[in-house]
Design an enzyme around this catalytic site. Structure first.
Site, PDB file in Angstrom:
ATOM      1  N   LYS A 193       0.858  -1.189   0.000  1.00  0.00           N
ATOM      2  CA  LYS A 193       0.000   0.000   0.000  1.00  0.00           C
ATOM      3  C   LYS A 193       0.889   1.233   0.000  1.00  0.00           C
ATOM      4  CE  LYS A 193      -4.181   1.482  -0.261  1.00  0.00           C
ATOM      5  NZ  LYS A 193      -4.975   1.166  -1.427  1.00  0.00           N
ATOM      6  N   SER A 394      -8.694  -0.392  -5.092  1.00  0.00           N
ATOM      7  CA  SER A 394      -8.908   0.036  -3.711  1.00  0.00           C
ATOM      8  C   SER A 394     -10.397   0.242  -3.475  1.00  0.00           C
ATOM      9  CB  SER A 394      -8.075   1.284  -3.413  1.00  0.00           C
ATOM     10  OG  SER A 394      -7.688   1.299  -2.059  1.00  0.00           O
TER      11      SER A 394
END
Length: 626
Positions: A193, A394
């Site tokens: 991430k 996401s």
């Protein structure tokens, strides 16, 4: 004197009355103009002219006239990919259209999936034995991919074509934040991430580099394959691996180099190009200009070719742009707005629902609002499909989890299943200028988060626990949707970004395909046969918006200001200022938990010439860097 006063008051009254009448007439005329629609009479036998002065998008934004006037900036032209595909498919069938002219002189790009979809529609026009002619002064990656599907590709002799490929560098602010004594507190889950890395590092982590390399290599492979398929004779290998030698062989003449490499077919000025179009479709008897040819423009053509409305409706909701809290959009995916649109459609007796996603994600709360609204449709026992466009990562993947079937293209960017938050604190900055804080707490969380005094260890731990719980929620939704265990979902998550092909192998995606395949599957699951039509949920661009856009953009000289190859390449880097503003706003604005893919390549150039964010941070950056 009394008589004169009465006469004066009478004259003033008459004047005021006339002013009121003229104002009413003015606004009535203005309303008539703004609500006028393109006349079907504007459709003429000849060419369909697609003059793409701007960018191709999934969903067009609405222009705020006050903001546009105050900003003193020309809005960028926007063209919905589905409108272009529909226009081309209708042109292939209509006898009035004998050729398609693709004017890319001021084209600024679009997502790779959109380019491929429009390119395939151009192929269908050519299959109907109608020529497609493309013209530009300069072609770069997206324009070249689109033009490659034309039967004749023209370039101005003073222009050329350059293919740079995906990738590039992004900005990192750790050094600046250290100098400013700003403590960017990062909370995240997911090894890959990387959305928070610009605030905590001075360069890419190895995990982020590995992920980006794999993603870009796949996108580049797909690009080259699609370009080669459209133009088999093009020497893509030499153009992209030996650019200096390639251009040197043409003595620096980029137009001639493009011709020799097979990227274009003809060198010629716009007058030469238009003369060629006249040879194909005839002269325009309505115009006195040289080389004028009869043509129909996109707006009039779409007005003449509305979408069918017979049969059962299949709803289509668009989630495009960053997912944010509130009513933002279209062009930005406001969670409240989209959820409300879906709820309003519950009474429309939809036979099925297709969710079109072109988003890098954003707010977790807004993503969940949209997901829950989709589930309310699913509870009606109708089929629900997701069609992923350029990016569905996401939060874009979060809203996809309710689907019975997920469709994506090999070039689609998806995954990035992870959560993060960034909270800046300024205790060191304050101390540097002599400002300190002190007080009394009744609990470890009293007065927290204190952005000037700093966060307590308990607050730090609480925020991290909240982010970790959000990640677990994400995994639960992915696992339930894709029939995975927690461990299996975690293995394909960790914030890693995937291309559509790999995502299919990992079971994050079910099937290759775009909107047409998703709609056909939904109709089949609903048992509709051919008796159905598409019902787009939400406000379609109004005539008012279209005319306002035309007035503000004018002939496109400012908004899509053409230029040669060097100008096109440089313009691609002008988005750096917008990136700085966006990053600063992401750091300084309180946005809560985010499921956002900052590592995902943008599907389109910046929608404006200056930063997209509208907050105070954007204004400060505009003053500093504009």
């Amino acid at each position: 004197m009394k008589f004169a006063g009465k006469v004066w008051r009478l004259l003033v009254g008459i004047k005021d009355g006339l002013v009121l009448v003229f104002m009413l007439l003015f606004f009535a005329a203005l309303f008539a103009v703004l609500t006028a629609r393109p006349s079907p009479a504007a459709v003429r036998d000849g060419a369909l002219l697609l003059e793409l002065d701007g960018i191709v998008v999934e969903e067009r934004t609405e222009i705020d006239p006050i903001e546009a006037l105050l900003s003193r900036q020309t809005p960028m032209g926007e063209y919905q990919a589905r409108d272009l595909v529909h226009a081309l498919d209708e042109a292939a069938k209509d006898e009035r259209i004998s050729a398609v002219v693709l004017d890319l002189d001021r084209f600024l790009g679009g997502g790779q999936v959109h380019m491929q979809e429009i390119g395939e529609a151009l192929d269908r026009v050519r299959a109907a034995e109608k020529p497609v002619l493309a013209y530009a002064t300069a072609y770069t990656d997206d324009g070249m991919l689109l033009a490659a599907h034309a039967s004749e590709v023209w370039v101005n002799p003073l222009g050329g074509a350059v293919v740079t490929g995906p990738g590039g560098e992004r900005l990192y602010y750790a050094g600046l934040l250290e100098k400013l004594q700003v403590n960017a507190r990062v909370y995240k889950v997911g090894e890959y991430k990387s959305a928070v890395e610009p605030f905590s590092r001075s360069g890419m982590s190895e995990a982020a580099r590995e992920n980006a390399r794999a993603l870009y290599d796949t996108l580049w492979e797909e690009y080259r394959a699609n370009l080669k398929k459209a133009r088999p004779a093009a020497d893509i290998e030499r153009v992209t691996t030996q650019p200096v030698e390639w251009v040197a062989a043409a003595r620096g003449d980029l137009a001639s180099a493009a011709l020799q490499a097979g990227l274009v077919d003809e060198l010629g000025t716009r007058a030469d190009f238009e003369k060629r179009v006249v040879e194909l479709v005839g002269e325009d008897d309505w115009s006195e200009g040289p080389n004028a040819y009869p043509h129909t423009e996109l707006a009039a053509w779409l007005e003449d070719k509305p979408l069918p409305t017979s049969g059962k409706p299949i709803g289509v909701i668009t989630v495009a742009g960053e997912i944010v809290d509130g009513d933002a959009g279209p062009g930005v995916a406001g969670g409240d707005r989209i959820a409300e649109l879906l709820d309003e459609a519950l009474d429309d007796d939809l036979a099925g629902l297709v969710v079109r996603v072109d988003s890098p994600g954003g707010s977790v709360l807004a993503s969940e609002l949209i997901r829950e609204a989709i589930l309310r449709h699913k509870a009606r026992d109708i089929p629900v499909a997701v069609s992923m466009a350029n990016v569905a990562a996401s939060g874009g993947y979060w809203v996809s989890t309710p689907a019975d079937r997920i469709f994506a293209e090999p070039e689609t960017i998806t995954g990035s299943i992870g959560i993060f938050a960034v909270i800046p604190t300024f205790e060191q900055t304050a101390a540097m200028v002599g400002v300190t804080s002190d007080g009394v707490r009744t609990t470890p969380l009293s007065g927290q988060p204190d952005l000037v005094g700093g966060l307590t260890p308990e607050t730090d731990a609480l925020v991290q626990a909240f982010i970790e719980d959000g990640y677990e929620d994400f995994l639960v939704r992915v696992g339930a949707a894709r029939d995975m265990t927690r461990a299996q979902a975690d293995a394909v998550a960790q914030g890693r970004v995937w291309d559509g092909g790999t995502a299919r192998q990992l079971r994050l995606v079910d099937e290759y395909g775009g909107m047409e395949e998703a709609l056909a599957w939904t109709a089949g699951q609903a048992g509709l046969g051919a008796d159905w039509h598409v019902q787009y949920l939400g406000t379609q661009p109004s005539t008012y918006d279209t005319l306002l856009r035309q007035w503000l953009i004018g002939d496109g000289e400012e908004a899509g200001s053409g230029g040669d190859v060097i100008a096109h390449m440089a313009r691609g880097q002008s988005a750096v200022v917008a990136q700085i503003a966006s990053d600063a706003e992401r750091l300084l604005d309180a946005k809560g938990a985010q499921a956002y893919c900052l590592a995902c390549p943008s599907p389109t150039p910046s929608r404006g010439q200056m930063p997209a964010p509208n907050g105070w941070v954007a204004r400060i950056v505009a003053l500093l860097f504009g």
